[in-house]
Structure formats: structure tokens, C-alpha cells
Design a protein around this motif. Structure first.
Motif, PDB file in Angstrom:
ATOM      1  N   GLN A  85      -8.011 -17.031  -2.051  1.00  0.00           N
ATOM      2  CA  GLN A  85      -6.899 -16.862  -1.008  1.00  0.00           C
ATOM      3  C   GLN A  85      -5.742 -16.065  -1.463  1.00  0.00           C
ATOM      4  OE1 GLN A  85      -7.685 -18.018   2.423  1.00  0.00           O
ATOM      5  NE2 GLN A  85      -5.902 -16.598   2.646  1.00  0.00           N
ATOM      6  N   VAL A  86      -5.283 -16.312  -2.713  1.00  0.00           N
ATOM      7  CA  VAL A  86      -4.259 -15.744  -2.966  1.00  0.00           C
ATOM      8  C   VAL A  86      -4.436 -14.109  -3.338  1.00  0.00           C
ATOM      9  CG1 VAL A  86      -3.157 -15.003  -5.457  1.00  0.00           C
ATOM     10  CG2 VAL A  86      -3.699 -17.441  -4.802  1.00  0.00           C
ATOM     11  N   PHE A  87      -5.691 -13.738  -3.147  1.00  0.00           N
ATOM     12  CA  PHE A  87      -5.925 -12.180  -3.418  1.00  0.00           C
ATOM     13  C   PHE A  87      -6.198 -11.640  -2.088  1.00  0.00           C
ATOM     14  CE2 PHE A  87      -6.778 -13.851  -7.707  1.00  0.00           C
ATOM     15  CZ  PHE A  87      -6.207 -12.812  -8.277  1.00  0.00           C
ATOM     16  N   SER A  88      -6.762 -12.928  -1.151  1.00  0.00           N
ATOM     17  CA  SER A  88      -6.586 -12.250   0.408  1.00  0.00           C
ATOM     18  C   SER A  88      -5.351 -11.732   1.000  1.00  0.00           C
ATOM     19  CB  SER A  88      -7.183 -13.766   1.171  1.00  0.00           C
ATOM     20  OG  SER A  88      -7.186 -13.194   2.456  1.00  0.00           O
ATOM     21  N   ASP A  89      -4.418 -12.376   0.510  1.00  0.00           N
ATOM     22  CA  ASP A  89      -3.066 -12.053   1.024  1.00  0.00           C
ATOM     23  C   ASP A  89      -2.529 -10.783   0.318  1.00  0.00           C
ATOM     24  OD1 ASP A  89       0.339 -12.522   0.954  1.00  0.00           O
ATOM     25  OD2 ASP A  89      -0.505 -12.487   2.706  1.00  0.00           O
ATOM     26  N   MET A  90      -2.850 -11.018  -1.262  1.00  0.00           N
ATOM     27  CA  MET A  90      -2.215  -9.840  -2.020  1.00  0.00           C
ATOM     28  C   MET A  90      -0.618  -9.947  -2.421  1.00  0.00           C
ATOM     29  SD  MET A  90      -4.756  -8.344  -3.550  1.00  0.00           S
ATOM     30  CE  MET A  90      -3.966  -6.733  -4.094  1.00  0.00           C
ATOM     31  N   GLY A  91      -0.109 -10.991  -1.716  1.00  0.00           N
ATOM     32  CA  GLY A  91       1.199 -11.100  -1.912  1.00  0.00           C
ATOM     33  C   GLY A  91       1.901 -10.064  -0.740  1.00  0.00           C
ATOM     34  N   LEU A  92       1.040  -9.490  -0.106  1.00  0.00           N
ATOM     35  CA  LEU A  92       1.853  -8.668   0.895  1.00  0.00           C
ATOM     36  C   LEU A  92       2.610  -9.186   2.016  1.00  0.00           C
ATOM     37  CD1 LEU A  92      -0.975  -5.974   1.100  1.00  0.00           C
ATOM     38  CD2 LEU A  92       0.804  -6.244  -0.485  1.00  0.00           C
ATOM     39  N   SER A  93       2.533 -10.650   2.386  1.00  0.00           N
ATOM     40  CA  SER A  93       3.158 -11.237   3.202  1.00  0.00           C
ATOM     41  C   SER A  93       4.645 -11.338   2.955  1.00  0.00           C
ATOM     42  CB  SER A  93       2.805 -12.526   3.713  1.00  0.00           C
ATOM     43  OG  SER A  93       1.422 -12.450   4.277  1.00  0.00           O
ATOM     44  N   TRP A  94       4.774 -11.612   1.605  1.00  0.00           N
ATOM     45  CA  TRP A  94       6.190 -11.813   0.910  1.00  0.00           C
ATOM     46  C   TRP A  94       6.718 -10.468   0.714  1.00  0.00           C
ATOM     47  CZ3 TRP A  94       7.885 -16.197   1.714  1.00  0.00           C
ATOM     48  CH2 TRP A  94       7.415 -17.289   1.477  1.00  0.00           C
ATOM     49  N   ALA A  95       5.921  -9.244   0.660  1.00  0.00           N
ATOM     50  CA  ALA A  95       6.290  -8.001   0.538  1.00  0.00           C
ATOM     51  C   ALA A  95       6.970  -7.513   1.907  1.00  0.00           C
ATOM     52  CB  ALA A  95       5.323  -6.948   0.066  1.00  0.00           C
ATOM     53  N   THR A  96       6.576  -8.070   3.052  1.00  0.00           N
ATOM     54  CA  THR A  96       6.876  -7.751   4.277  1.00  0.00           C
ATOM     55  C   THR A  96       7.975  -8.449   4.485  1.00  0.00           C
ATOM     56  OG1 THR A  96       4.726  -7.469   5.176  1.00  0.00           O
ATOM     57  CG2 THR A  96       6.090  -7.882   6.852  1.00  0.00           C
ATOM     58  N   ILE A  97       8.335  -9.670   4.275  1.00  0.00           N
ATOM     59  CA  ILE A  97       9.601 -10.331   4.630  1.00  0.00           C
ATOM     60  C   ILE A  97      10.662 -10.015   3.758  1.00  0.00           C
ATOM     61  CG2 ILE A  97      10.455 -12.762   4.160  1.00  0.00           C
ATOM     62  CD1 ILE A  97       7.376 -13.951   4.950  1.00  0.00           C
ATOM     63  N   GLN A  98      10.411  -9.677   2.462  1.00  0.00           N
ATOM     64  CA  GLN A  98      11.430  -9.213   1.704  1.00  0.00           C
ATOM     65  C   GLN A  98      11.967  -7.955   1.593  1.00  0.00           C
ATOM     66  OE1 GLN A  98      10.936  -7.360  -1.458  1.00  0.00           O
ATOM     67  NE2 GLN A  98      13.172  -7.793  -2.311  1.00  0.00           N
ATOM     68  N   SER A  99      11.218  -7.361   2.091  1.00  0.00           N
ATOM     69  CA  SER A  99      11.463  -5.704   2.347  1.00  0.00           C
ATOM     70  C   SER A  99      12.871  -5.341   3.092  1.00  0.00           C
ATOM     71  CB  SER A  99      10.513  -4.861   2.730  1.00  0.00           C
ATOM     72  OG  SER A  99      10.751  -3.385   2.815  1.00  0.00           O
ATOM     73  N   GLN A 100      13.727  -4.726   2.422  1.00  0.00           N
ATOM     74  CA  GLN A 100      15.045  -4.513   3.536  1.00  0.00           C
ATOM     75  C   GLN A 100      14.640  -3.594   4.699  1.00  0.00           C
ATOM     76  OE1 GLN A 100      17.732  -5.998   2.932  1.00  0.00           O
ATOM     77  NE2 GLN A 100      18.626  -5.571   1.131  1.00  0.00           N
ATOM     78  N   GLN A 101      13.682  -2.347   4.411  1.00  0.00           N
ATOM     79  CA  GLN A 101      13.413  -1.523   5.472  1.00  0.00           C
ATOM     80  C   GLN A 101      11.922  -1.530   5.583  1.00  0.00           C
ATOM     81  OE1 GLN A 101      14.788   2.498   5.598  1.00  0.00           O
ATOM     82  NE2 GLN A 101      15.978   1.879   7.293  1.00  0.00           N
ATOM     83  N   LEU A 102      11.241  -1.624   6.851  1.00  0.00           N
ATOM     84  CA  LEU A 102       9.932  -1.355   6.824  1.00  0.00           C
ATOM     85  C   LEU A 102       9.482  -0.710   8.112  1.00  0.00           C
ATOM     86  CD1 LEU A 102       7.283  -2.862   5.380  1.00  0.00           C
ATOM     87  CD2 LEU A 102       7.464  -4.674   7.253  1.00  0.00           C
ATOM     88  N   SER A 103       8.676   0.409   7.867  1.00  0.00           N
ATOM     89  CA  SER A 103       8.072   1.172   8.970  1.00  0.00           C
ATOM     90  C   SER A 103       6.890   0.429   9.449  1.00  0.00           C
ATOM     91  CB  SER A 103       7.971   2.522   8.579  1.00  0.00           C
ATOM     92  OG  SER A 103       6.691   2.479   7.854  1.00  0.00           O
ATOM     93  N   LYS A 104       6.581   0.901  10.766  1.00  0.00           N
ATOM     94  CA  LYS A 104       5.297   0.518  11.458  1.00  0.00           C
ATOM     95  C   LYS A 104       4.206   0.945  10.709  1.00  0.00           C
ATOM     96  CE  LYS A 104       7.499   0.182  16.213  1.00  0.00           C
ATOM     97  NZ  LYS A 104       7.430   0.679  17.540  1.00  0.00           N
ATOM     98  N   ALA A 105       4.362   2.140  10.132  1.00  0.00           N
ATOM     99  CA  ALA A 105       3.133   2.711   9.514  1.00  0.00           C
ATOM    100  C   ALA A 105       2.885   1.794   8.062  1.00  0.00           C
ATOM    101  CB  ALA A 105       3.481   4.166   9.145  1.00  0.00           C
ATOM    102  N   GLN A 106       4.039   1.316   7.546  1.00  0.00           N
ATOM    103  CA  GLN A 106       3.847   0.702   6.574  1.00  0.00           C
ATOM    104  C   GLN A 106       3.234  -0.536   6.535  1.00  0.00           C
ATOM    105  OE1 GLN A 106       8.070   0.645   5.187  1.00  0.00           O
ATOM    106  NE2 GLN A 106       7.438   1.811   3.299  1.00  0.00           N
ATOM    107  N   ILE A 107       3.584  -1.273   7.776  1.00  0.00           N
ATOM    108  CA  ILE A 107       2.971  -2.656   8.137  1.00  0.00           C
ATOM    109  C   ILE A 107       1.467  -2.521   8.579  1.00  0.00           C
ATOM    110  CG2 ILE A 107       3.767  -3.046  10.454  1.00  0.00           C
ATOM    111  CD1 ILE A 107       4.490  -6.111   9.585  1.00  0.00           C
ATOM    112  N   SER A 108       1.203  -1.454   9.113  1.00  0.00           N
ATOM    113  CA  SER A 108       0.090  -1.380   9.816  1.00  0.00           C
ATOM    114  C   SER A 108      -1.224  -1.137   8.572  1.00  0.00           C
ATOM    115  CB  SER A 108      -0.127  -0.015  10.638  1.00  0.00           C
ATOM    116  OG  SER A 108      -1.563   0.224  10.978  1.00  0.00           O
TER     117      SER A 108
END
Length: 512
Positions: A85-108
Motif C-alpha cells: 500500500q505504501v507503493f500504491s500511493d507512492m507518497g504522491l498524496s503528500w506531494a499533492t498536499i505539501q506542494s506550494q503550487q500545483l497545476s491540473k496537468a500535474q495532479i492528472s
């Protein structure tokens, strides 16, 4: 020009467009962080409490319909699925939350990565199932592993929509999703158990829960899913997420190797006892830090450039976590005999001594959880990785050498090494990485300590008096809970009056 699928509002709407620009995902205005955090804590509290009350109630019923061996079989596979499950998320949820600026293309792009990795992990489970069955000597594990592996694909669908809700601090919607999902899983498990499905009831519960979360999160998050694209700045997010994922791997080894060794050395029944004790041990932390974690990481990420405000918000959050979680953990330990009997039944009595040792971790766990806030919100993924590598190594060695001595020996080592040594290391390392004063934090949270000690003394005195008078089992439990609660509140009013007035009561009175 890219096409995209747009999920918005309460209903699912699919649109094929060729947008001129992708735009950026909304983030929280710094001026609104405090207000959203207060509201978020209430919604997160409702979510966590409802989820765990349902989970505890479902477990209490299932424990009477299923055998310890049924729980042990699923627990054997759960140690693997928790790792994957750790690798299922790849830590990307925290990257989304922590990032100061995030584009729609990036989250997609992150959505497609999560989904793709989920599919790969399901395939891995299918291939690994025979080996897992041979390792434990239980052929039933083949079907269980293949079925539970399907949950990774479902989790991949939900990862970024849920992360997007947390990034925008939309905890009301997130709470609705989680509560409905856990209700759907609980109902499916109970029906399956009553129909005689045995251990499959636990598998069905997990899959229905994951499916309901994914089906709700996609339309309710408002996520825009574009075709995968290059050169939109995804690499830095994946790097941060990858470091968090590897940290999660070592954290898993620190927290789950004990269960693997119990199952390997002592069989399904002993693992069933150990896992039920571990479940109780985690409850106070989930109910306290679980309420605050998403809110605190989101809030701290938004203000991390203001060091003074960052430190103030962190310490208040940490103190609130300790204020709520530590007395719950201590109270559960002081009533272990009664609570195990009521929740699980008399056949689960061997769980009690295991749980007592694990309670050392439970009381100290809010400190460890608060440390993870610092590492994540401050963007110190590499430092977090180094800490988890050290913790995983220390615990792995200790578990390996204690396993031949029995389940209770593993619980004893876990309680002492993790509950005292590793958690103390996490507090020191997180403050060093984030540049906060450890002394300032310890002075802030210290008043919780005398309240806990005096509460424990009060409960032990009540227990001694009740046993001297030979009172009824349930009456003793009620008196211990009552005196523990009243004494803790009274001592808190004496030692932490200003904290209760300025930092606790505002959360209770905040409007919806």
C-alpha cells in the motif's frame, strides 16, 4: 491538444475538451488557514470517531462469528498488503498536499501514476500468492492474496481525489466519503459472516470499503483528469513522493515485521491474538492524531515560510494531540482486562498481556505522529527517510532475536524499543530537520505529564478499593472509567487552564 475528463460537483460529468491552458489547482489562502483548520478538525473528528466506532463494533460482532484463525489468515496477507500500500500511493498524496503550487496537468499525471502502480501491484499479488501460501503453509492464502490485491487498483483511483480534498482543506466532503465507505464495508462484512463466508467476510469488507471510497471520491473531489503529459513539472513531485514512499517502507518494516514473525513462528491463532491487541493499541492514536494529521500537514504546509507561526501552530497541534490521545491510551491500558472481555469475548483473553506491553507505544504514539507532521510539512523527505531507515533497522534486529521466545516477548520488545527509544529519536530528529527548538516544544507539552500520572494513580486506587469490596465486574469498569475521566479533567483544569480556554474550547464552538 489534450482531452480531459472533468469530475465536478455531486454528480459525475464527463466532458471532452481542448482547453487553452490547464490552469492551477486551488490552494488555501494563508489568511483562511486557521478558520479552515478549526472546521477541519471537527469534520475529521467526526470521520475518525464514526469510522472507529463502526470498526470496533463490527470487529466485536465478527470476533464472535469468526475464529482467531480466520483473523490470523487475513492478518498474514495484511502484512504484505500494508507494505505494498505504501507503493500504491507512492507518497504522491503528500506531494499533492505539501506542494506550494500545483497545476491540473500535474495532479492528472499523479492520478495516472497512482492508478498504474495500483494495477501493477495487483498483478504482483497474483504472482506472489502461491509463494505466500507456501511460506506460511496455508493454501487458503492464495485466494485471499489475489482478492485483496484488487484493492490496490481501487486505492489508486481514489488517492489523488482524496489528496485534492485535503489540499483544499475540504474535510466535510472527505468525511462524508470515508464514513459512507466504512459503513458499506461493515455491512458487507457482517452480512457475509452471518451467511457463513468465514474469513472471506474480512476480505469482502476491505474490497467494498475501497470500492465505495473510489466511486465517491472521483465525482465529489472535482478533479480534472487529463491525458498524461510530459514537461509539466511532475518529476519533482514524484521525487518527493518517492522519498516519502521509501520512508513508508521502512516505517512498515518497523511496524509490521513483528506480525510476520509471529505468524511464521507461532501460527494463525497467536497472530490473531497479536493483531487484535495491535488493533486496540492503535485506536487512541487513530482517534487523536488521526483527527489532526491531515489538517495539521495541510495547515503547516501553507505557512511553512513563517517560522514563528509554523512553530506556534505545530506546538498547539501537538499538545492537543497529546491531550486527547495519551489519556485514551492510558485509560485503555488500565482497563485492559475488562475491555478485551467486552469487545472480543472470553476466548480472546490471551490478548490482554500482549496489549499491556503494546500500550507503551500507544501512550507515546501521539509524539511520533506529530513528528511526521514536521518532516512532511517542512518538505524534509530525505531526513524522514534517514530516520525511518534507522528505526526500521533497530526494530528489525530486536524483533528477529525476540521471535523464538514467543508472542509476548515480541510484544515486550516492541513496547520498550518502539514506545521509548524510537519515538524519542523521532521527536529529536524531526525538530533538528525542521529547525524548531526541541526545548520549546517539550516545555509546551510537559503539563500533560502530571495529568496522566495523577489520572493513573486515581484509577489504580479505585480498582484496589473495588476489589477489596468484591464489586461486580461491570461496576468496576464503570467506576474506573468515571474516576479516570473526572480526575483527568480536574487535573487538566489545574495544570492547563489557559490551554483549555484558548486552544481547546474554540474548536468545540466553531461554526460548521
Amino acid at each position: 491538444m489534450p482531452w480531459y475528463i472533468q469530475f465536478s460537483g455531486q454528480a459525475l460529468m464527463t466532458k471532452i475538451k481542448y482547453p487553452a491552458e490547464d490552469g492551477y489547482v486551488a490552494s488555501v489562502d494563508k489568511a483562511d488557514v486557521a478558520s479552515k483548520a478549526r472546521k477541519g478538525i471537527k469534520w475529521s473528528a467526526l470521520q475518525i470517531i464514526t469510522r472507529n466506532v463502526l470498526s470496533l463494533g463490527t470487529t466485536a460482532v465478527l470476533a464472535r462469528l469468526l475464529s482467531p484463525g480466520d483473523f490470523g489468515l487475513v492478518g498474514m496477507v495484511a502484512t504484505l498488503t500494508a507494505l505494498l500500500q505504501v507503493f500504491s500511493d507512492m507518497g504522491l498524496s503528500w506531494a499533492t498536499i505539501q506542494s506550494q503550487q500545483l497545476s491540473k496537468a500535474q495532479i492528472s499525471n499523479l492520478f495516472w501514476i497512482n492508478t498504474g502502480v495500483g494495477a501493477l501491484l495487483w498483478g504482483f499479488c497474483i504472482l506472489a500468492a502461491p509463494g505466500i501460501a507456501d511460506f506460511y503453509g496455508e493454501q487458503e492464502l492464495v485466494g485471499i492474496t489475489v482478492a485483496l490485491g484488487g484493492g490496490f487498483l481501487l486505492s489508486g483511483f481514489a488517492a489523488q481525489p482524496i489528496a485534492l480534498l485535503n489540499r483544499t482543506m475540504n474535510y466535510k466532503t472527505a468525511a462524508k466519503i470515508e464514513v459512507f465507505a466504512i459503513m458499506a464495508g461493515a455491512i458487507a462484512a457482517l452480512v457475509s459472516a452471518f451467511l457463513g463466508f468465514g474469513y472471506w467476510a474480512l476480505v469482502i469488507q476491505s474490497l467494498v470499503n475501497a470500492a465505495a471510497r473510489a466511486l465517491l471520491a472521483l465525482p465529489m473531489s472535482g478533479i480534472t483528469i487529463l491525458a498524461p503529459r510530459q514537461d509539466v513539472g511532475t518529476r519533482k513531485l514524484v521525487t518527493f513522493g518517492g522519498l516519502m514512499a521509501i520512508s513508508g517502507l521502512f516505517n512498515y518494516l518497523a511496524c509490521s515485521l513483528d506480525s510476520v514473525l509471529v505468524g511464521k513462528y507461532w501460527g494463525t491463532e497467536e497472530l490473531g491474538f497479536y493483531n487484535r491487541a495491535y488493533f486496540l493499541m492503535l485506536l487512541p492514536s487513530v482517534l487523536s492524531s488521526g483527527v489532526l494529521t491531515k489538517v495539521m500537514v495541510s495547515a503547516l504546509s501553507a505557512i511553512k515560510d513563517d517560522q514563528e507561526r509554523f512553530a506556534s501552530v505545530y506546538r498547539k497541534g501537538m499538545k492537543l494531540s497529546l491531550f486527547i490521545g495519551c489519556p485514551m491510551a492510558l485509560g485503555l491500558a488500565l482497563t485492559a482486562d475488562e475491555m478485551v472481555f467486552i469487545i472480543y469475548g472470553s476466548q480472546w483473553q490471551p490478548t490482554v498481556p500482549i496489549f499491556m506491553w503494546l500500550s507503551i507505544i500507544s501512550v507515546a504514539q501521539p509524539l511520533n505522529n506529530a513528528s511526521s507532521w514536521l518532516f512532511t510539512a517542512a518538505g524534509k523527505a530525505k531526513a524522514y527517510l534517514y530516520f525511518n531507515m534507522a528505526a526500521g533497522l533497530i526494530l528489525g534486529v530486536c524483533f528477529y532475536f525476540s521471535a523464538p521466545w514467543g508472542t509476548l516477548a515480541i510484544a515486550r520488545v516492541n513496547g520498550i524499543v518502539m514506545g521509548v527509544g524510537v519515538i524519542a529519536l523521532s521527536v529529536w530528529a524531526s525538530h533538528k530537520a525542521s529547525g524548531l527548538s526541541l526545548k520549546g516544544t517539550l516545555l509546551c507539552v510537559f503539563p500533560v505529564v502530571p495529568c496522566l500520572l495523577l489520572m493513573a494513580f486515581s484509577v489504580l486506587v479505585v480498582e484496589f478499593v473495588c476489589e477489596e469490596f468484591g464489586l461486580d465486574f461491570l461496576l468496576i469498569l464503570m467506576l474506573k472509567v468515571l474516576f479516570g475521566l473526572v480526575s483527568y479533567i480536574c487535573f487538566s483544569l489545574f495544570f492547563m487552564r489557559d490551554f483549555l480556554k484558548k486552544d481547546v474550547l474554540p474548536f468545540l464552538w466553531v461554526s460548521k
